[in-house]
Design an enzyme around this catalytic site. Structure first.
Site, PDB file in Angstrom:
ATOM      1  N   PRO A  75       0.589  -1.256  -0.206  1.00 10.00           N
ATOM      2  CA  PRO A  75      -0.312   0.102  -0.095  1.00 10.00           C
ATOM      3  C   PRO A  75       0.661   1.757  -0.449  1.00 10.00           C
ATOM      4  O   PRO A  75       1.526   1.138   0.195  1.00 10.00           O
ATOM      5  CB  PRO A  75      -0.451   0.128   1.290  1.00 10.00           C
ATOM      6  N   CYS A  76       0.494   2.211  -0.653  1.00  9.80           N
ATOM      7  CA  CYS A  76       1.153   3.639  -1.066  1.00  9.80           C
ATOM      8  C   CYS A  76       0.519   4.782   0.175  1.00  9.80           C
ATOM      9  O   CYS A  76       0.813   5.548  -0.402  1.00  9.80           O
ATOM     10  CB  CYS A  76       1.495   3.577  -2.776  1.00  9.80           C
ATOM     11  N   LEU A  77      -0.497   4.216   0.516  1.00  8.86           N
ATOM     12  CA  LEU A  77      -1.010   5.390   1.335  1.00  8.86           C
ATOM     13  C   LEU A  77      -0.477   6.421   2.214  1.00  8.86           C
ATOM     14  O   LEU A  77      -0.164   8.276   2.079  1.00  8.86           O
ATOM     15  CB  LEU A  77      -2.134   5.096   2.303  1.00  8.86           C
TER      16      LEU A  77
END
Ligand SMILES: C[S@@+](CC[C@H](N)C(=O)[O-])C[C@H]1O[C@@H](n2cnc3c(N)ncnc32)[C@H](O)[C@@H]1O
Length: 324
Positions: free
Chosen positions: A72-74
């Site tokens: 995930p890149c949040l």
């Protein structure tokens, strides 16, 4: 026999679909999100295990030729503006990818992430001093490059970092795919033939009732029919909601199906669960067309000219169906 792939952080399966289309056999996948796993299972296969990667023991994962995934890149994404946060717990998930890489020792691996993972104060250092070395220390030569999906027939500007790793004892290398499309595909190419009104008779051609307000902020800018779409994002898949661009005629927001087309998902790929989840899963995905061209480069390492030519023929047909 087809070369095998294991996939982590698989989401609804955009990255995996490109590898399947290029002739790989995806034998294992994992994601924590139930609705993403449902969409994955119904479109791709029931080899996806729905659980938190922290609880996934490497003995549950089969050996394979290639490991793929985009954690995930949040915490990294520039779309998060001032909420970009190096200490986000999401930014530790690359260590789980490295844990499985170390245990399974595939010949090759692929990581996809937002371009912001390697830019900006603190993030750059984190990328070069923590993330890349964590993969190198598993016994791999590692390289990376930013690719734009619009170079691979995807009607969207979407810049992503692609990391490729080759196990140290393997002599051959894997190249990044060269740009394919001479002129970028546009919104008109991709969604121009879908009805203006939401229509539940067309799978997933429904969506958000959020009002249109053009004020220059992300998600509130008018789109141009004759250009590629701006990035379709899944920001806030675990809180916050995805950014849903207005339809170019400003009549309403883009439908789930329109977002799927702008991400190059075929029309027979159906999204399950709530509209909100669908937008997030699509925005999180690697566009299957871009994944296909990356996967073709990996396929060269297992060279099978007959299979490669076959998959390219099918791929061209699929693109024609999407008008791309
Ligand atoms: C960027 S998306 C991957 C999208 C996918 N590569 C595709 O092409 O469709 C990241 C995924 O990581 C999953 N994820 C987040 N935390 C996780 C965890 N602790 N364990 C397993 N999966 C997780 C999210 O549900 C999300 O689907």
């Amino acid at each position: 026999m087809k070369p095998s792939v294991i996939s982590l952080f698989s989401g609804c399966g955009g990255l995996d679909l490109g590898f399947l289309q290029a002739g790989f056999d995806v034998v294992f996948a994992n994601d924590i999100d139930k609705e993403a796993c449902e969409t994955y299972t119904k479109n791709i296969g029931n080899h996806i295990v729905c659980k938190d990667i922290y609880t996934l023991d490497s003995s549950e994962v089969p050996n394979a030729d290639v490991l793929i995934g985009g954690f995930p890149c949040l915490g990294f994404t520039i779309a998060n503006g001032k909420n970009r946060n190096l200490d986000s717990s999401y930014n530790k998930l690359y260590l789980e990818y490295a844990r499985i890489l170390k245990a399974k020792q595939p010949k090759y691996f692929l990581v996809e992430n937002v371009a912001g993972i390697q830019s900006g104060k603190g993030f750059r250092e984190h990328f070069y001093e923590k993330i890349l070395p964590s993969f190198e220390s598993c016994g791999y030569r590692v390289k990376h490059k930013i690719l734009n999906a619009s170079d691979y027939f995807v009607p969207q500007n979407r810049k992503r970092v692609i990391i490729i790793g080759v196990r140290n004892d393997i002599p051959n290398d894997i190249d990044f795919p060269t740009p394919q499309s001479k002129t970028p595909k546009t919104l008109k190419d991709a969604i121009g033939n879908l009805p203006l009104d939401y229509d539940s008779a067309i799978p997933n051609h429904i969506g958000s009732n959020h009002k249109i307000k053009i004020n220059g902020y992300i998600g509130n800018r008018a789109l141009d029919w004759d250009k590629p779409s701006p990035t379709i994002t899944g920001r806030g898949s675990r809180g916050g909601g995805a950014v849903i661009h207005p339809h170019p005629n400003l009549h309403r927001r883009l439908s789930v199906r329109e977002c799927a087309r702008l991400q190059s998902f075929p029309d027979n790929f159906i999204f399950y669960g709530s509209n909100g989840a669908n937008y997030a899963h699509i925005g999180n995905a690697v566009p299957p067309l871009m994944s296909f061209y990356i996967a073709q480069e990996f396929m060269k390492a297992f060279y099978n000219p007959i299979e490669s030519a076959k998959s390219m023929k099918i791929h061209k047909k699929n693109r024609a169906k999407l008008n791309l």
